[in-house]
Scaffold this motif. Structure first.
Motif, short mmCIF file in Angstrom:
data_model
loop_
_atom_site.label_atom_id
_atom_site.label_comp_id
_atom_site.label_asym_id
_atom_site.label_seq_id
_atom_site.Cartn_x
_atom_site.Cartn_y
_atom_site.Cartn_z
N LYS A 40 44.60 22.42 49.88
CA LYS A 40 43.49 23.35 49.63
C LYS A 40 43.53 23.90 48.21
N THR A 41 44.73 24.04 47.65
CA THR A 41 44.85 24.57 46.30
C THR A 41 44.16 23.65 45.29
N GLY A 42 44.38 22.36 45.42
CA GLY A 42 43.74 21.41 44.53
C GLY A 42 42.24 21.34 44.73
N VAL A 43 41.79 21.48 45.97
CA VAL A 43 40.36 21.46 46.26
C VAL A 43 39.65 22.61 45.56
N VAL A 44 40.21 23.82 45.67
CA VAL A 44 39.59 24.98 45.04
C VAL A 44 39.70 24.90 43.53
N PHE A 45 40.81 24.41 43.03
CA PHE A 45 40.99 24.22 41.60
C PHE A 45 39.88 23.34 41.02
N LEU A 46 39.58 22.24 41.69
CA LEU A 46 38.54 21.34 41.19
C LEU A 46 37.16 21.97 41.33
N ALA A 47 36.94 22.78 42.36
CA ALA A 47 35.65 23.48 42.49
C ALA A 47 35.44 24.44 41.32
N TRP A 48 36.51 25.09 40.89
CA TRP A 48 36.43 25.98 39.73
C TRP A 48 36.11 25.19 38.47
N LEU A 49 36.83 24.11 38.24
CA LEU A 49 36.58 23.30 37.04
C LEU A 49 35.15 22.73 37.04
N ALA A 50 34.64 22.41 38.22
CA ALA A 50 33.31 21.82 38.32
C ALA A 50 32.19 22.85 38.21
N GLY A 51 32.54 24.14 38.15
CA GLY A 51 31.54 25.18 37.97
C GLY A 51 30.95 25.71 39.26
N HIS A 52 31.53 25.38 40.40
CA HIS A 52 31.01 25.87 41.67
C HIS A 52 31.44 27.30 41.98
N GLN A 53 32.42 27.80 41.22
CA GLN A 53 32.84 29.18 41.35
C GLN A 53 33.35 29.63 39.99
N SER A 54 33.37 30.93 39.78
CA SER A 54 33.64 31.47 38.45
C SER A 54 35.12 31.73 38.19
N HIS A 55 35.97 31.46 39.14
CA HIS A 55 37.37 31.84 39.03
C HIS A 55 38.23 30.89 39.86
N PHE A 56 39.54 30.94 39.62
CA PHE A 56 40.49 30.18 40.41
C PHE A 56 41.41 31.15 41.14
N THR A 57 40.83 31.83 42.12
CA THR A 57 41.56 32.73 43.00
C THR A 57 41.35 32.27 44.42
N MET A 58 42.38 32.34 45.24
CA MET A 58 42.26 31.88 46.62
C MET A 58 42.69 32.96 47.59
N VAL A 59 42.13 32.94 48.79
CA VAL A 59 42.59 33.88 49.81
C VAL A 59 44.05 33.56 50.12
N GLY A 60 44.81 34.61 50.33
CA GLY A 60 46.23 34.43 50.59
C GLY A 60 47.04 34.13 49.34
N GLY A 61 46.43 34.21 48.17
CA GLY A 61 47.16 33.92 46.93
C GLY A 61 47.60 32.48 46.80
N LEU A 62 46.90 31.56 47.49
CA LEU A 62 47.36 30.18 47.57
C LEU A 62 47.17 29.41 46.26
N GLN A 63 46.55 30.02 45.27
CA GLN A 63 46.42 29.34 43.97
C GLN A 63 47.78 29.10 43.32
N SER A 64 48.81 29.76 43.83
CA SER A 64 50.16 29.58 43.27
C SER A 64 50.94 28.47 43.97
N ALA A 65 50.31 27.75 44.91
CA ALA A 65 51.04 26.81 45.75
C ALA A 65 51.32 25.46 45.10
#
Length: 383
Positions: A318-343
């Motif tokens: 899920k971390t990589g999925v959200v990371f790519l959504a951020w890079l693609a412009g679908h969201q303005s930040h790379f923050t995840m529920v549960g702090g999972l952006q650090s995974a």
């Protein structure tokens, strides 16, 4: 446009991003396959919450991403593992997500199926497991969405053997108002699901799974299999009753499983189709014409990215999925529920960026490059 990317050894090398995104045709309904993307949730970056607190969701961005998937002709598999069920998103949050997404789906005629689990229950008796499933099934059916009966950690802990699975699932299928999708999620995605269907022997577990379906074929639309074993999925789908579909959940082998063979094929319900949405939709539209070779030419090159995102520990894909959504412009930040952006590690992110860029997944390559450089700078990587 060049960028300095670190490899697994920490060495930097120069990468030149592509300047043009993948070109896709206008979205038209699929005719040969039913395809769901298991969609992620977007966290609220301004919420003052701790990683173990109830999730704070940015509802506007979350629902906008679902509209993005529907606009390409994909169905949305809602409140699934990709949405961090049990890894940041609790049942209260998932219930609100289901209600909101189902309403949005109705507004645009989008297809939606929603996860039904027992995550409001940490542990309990079989009766409590049944009640938890029933509560969630009622929410999904009241929303007007199709139900996906997900694997349950609580059932794994409470069940004494196969007969308990047959009893619980039989009870749920008898009371469901419409045919459901049964979801078998392997322990590589959730270690707490080891021994599902009453056995660690996958052959024995498969027999129990098929017994559940055989007893209620009119209540099972299909099965979603996430075991990352292509041959096992092929063998299983060949044993399904007529009219029961197999939705591949194999994020390692999906092109060959969707393409199929002379004895059948798999439909799709995949987490990797979150970042691959437009490309995956384009590939399926090509497959609709009967051109299997062209379908494989489009989709086969994506497997390296998928295997990278889903590498061990697989549950952190899920971390990589959200990371790519951020890079693609679908969201303005790379923050995840549960702090999972650090995974995941910085080298992991760097390779994910390079692979996704090579596939043309970023609608605005310059924006993706700038955001990747911002992330690198936070880690102290000079550009």
């Amino acid at each position: 446009m060049t960028i300095q990317l670190p490899d697994a050894t920490g060495r930097l090398r120069t990468y030149e991003p592509r300047t043009d995104p993948l070109a896709v045709t206008a979205a038209t309904p699929f005719t040969s396959r039913t395809v769901f993307s298991a969609a992620h949730v977007v966290a609220d970056p301004y919420a003052d919450v701790s990683p173990d607190a109830p999730a704070a969701v940015d509802w506007d961005a979350t629902l906008a991403f679902r509209h993005h998937l529907w606009s390409h002709g994909l169905g949305v598999a809602e409140a699934m593992d990709t949405a961090q069920r049990g890894m940041g998103l609790d049942w209260a949050g998932a219930a609100e997500l289901i209600r909101r997404s189902a309403a949005e789906a109705r507004s645009v005629g989008g297809r939606i199926a929603c996860g039904v689990g027992t995550d409001q229950l940490a542990a309990g008796s079989l009766a409590e497991v049944r009640a938890a499933y029933e509560e969630q099934l009622a929410v999904v059916e009241e929303s007007g969405a199709q139900a996906i009966l997900m694997a349950s950690r609580a059932l794994t802990a409470a069940a004494k053997g196969p007969e308990d699975y047959l009893d619980v699932y039989g009870h749920l299928l008898r009371q469901s108002t419409e045919p459901v999708i049964l979801h078998w999620l392997g322990p590589m995605f959730d270690p707490a699901l080891e021994g599902y269907w009453g056995s660690t022997d996958l052959d024995a577990a498969t027999d129990v799974f098929l017994d559940v379906i055989a007893a209620h074929p009119d209540k099972v639309d299909g099965i979603k299999v996430s075991l990352l074993d292509a041959q096992r999925e092929i063998d299983l789908r060949r044993r399904l009753p007529d009219g029961v579909r197999c939705y591949t959940g194999d994020d390692f082998n999906y092109p060959e499983l969707i393409a199929g063979d002379e004895r059948g094929f798999s439909h799709a319900l995949l987490g990797i189709f979150d970042p691959l949405g437009p490309l995956a939709a384009e590939a399926v539209r090509v497959l609709d014409t009967g051109n299997v070779a062209a379908f494989r030419e489009l989709l086969d090159p994506t497997v390296e990215l998928s295997r990278h995102l889903f590498q061990t520990p697989t549950r952190f894909y899920k971390t990589g999925v959200v990371f790519l959504a951020w890079l693609a412009g679908h969201q303005s930040h790379f923050t995840m529920v549960g702090g999972l952006q650090s995974a995941r590690s910085l080298p992991h992110f760097a390779k994910a960026y390079e692979l996704a860029d090579g596939l043309g997944l970023f609608p605005d390559p310059k924006l993706a490059e700038e955001r990747m450089k911002n992330l690198l700078s936070l880690y102290g990587v000079p550009q």
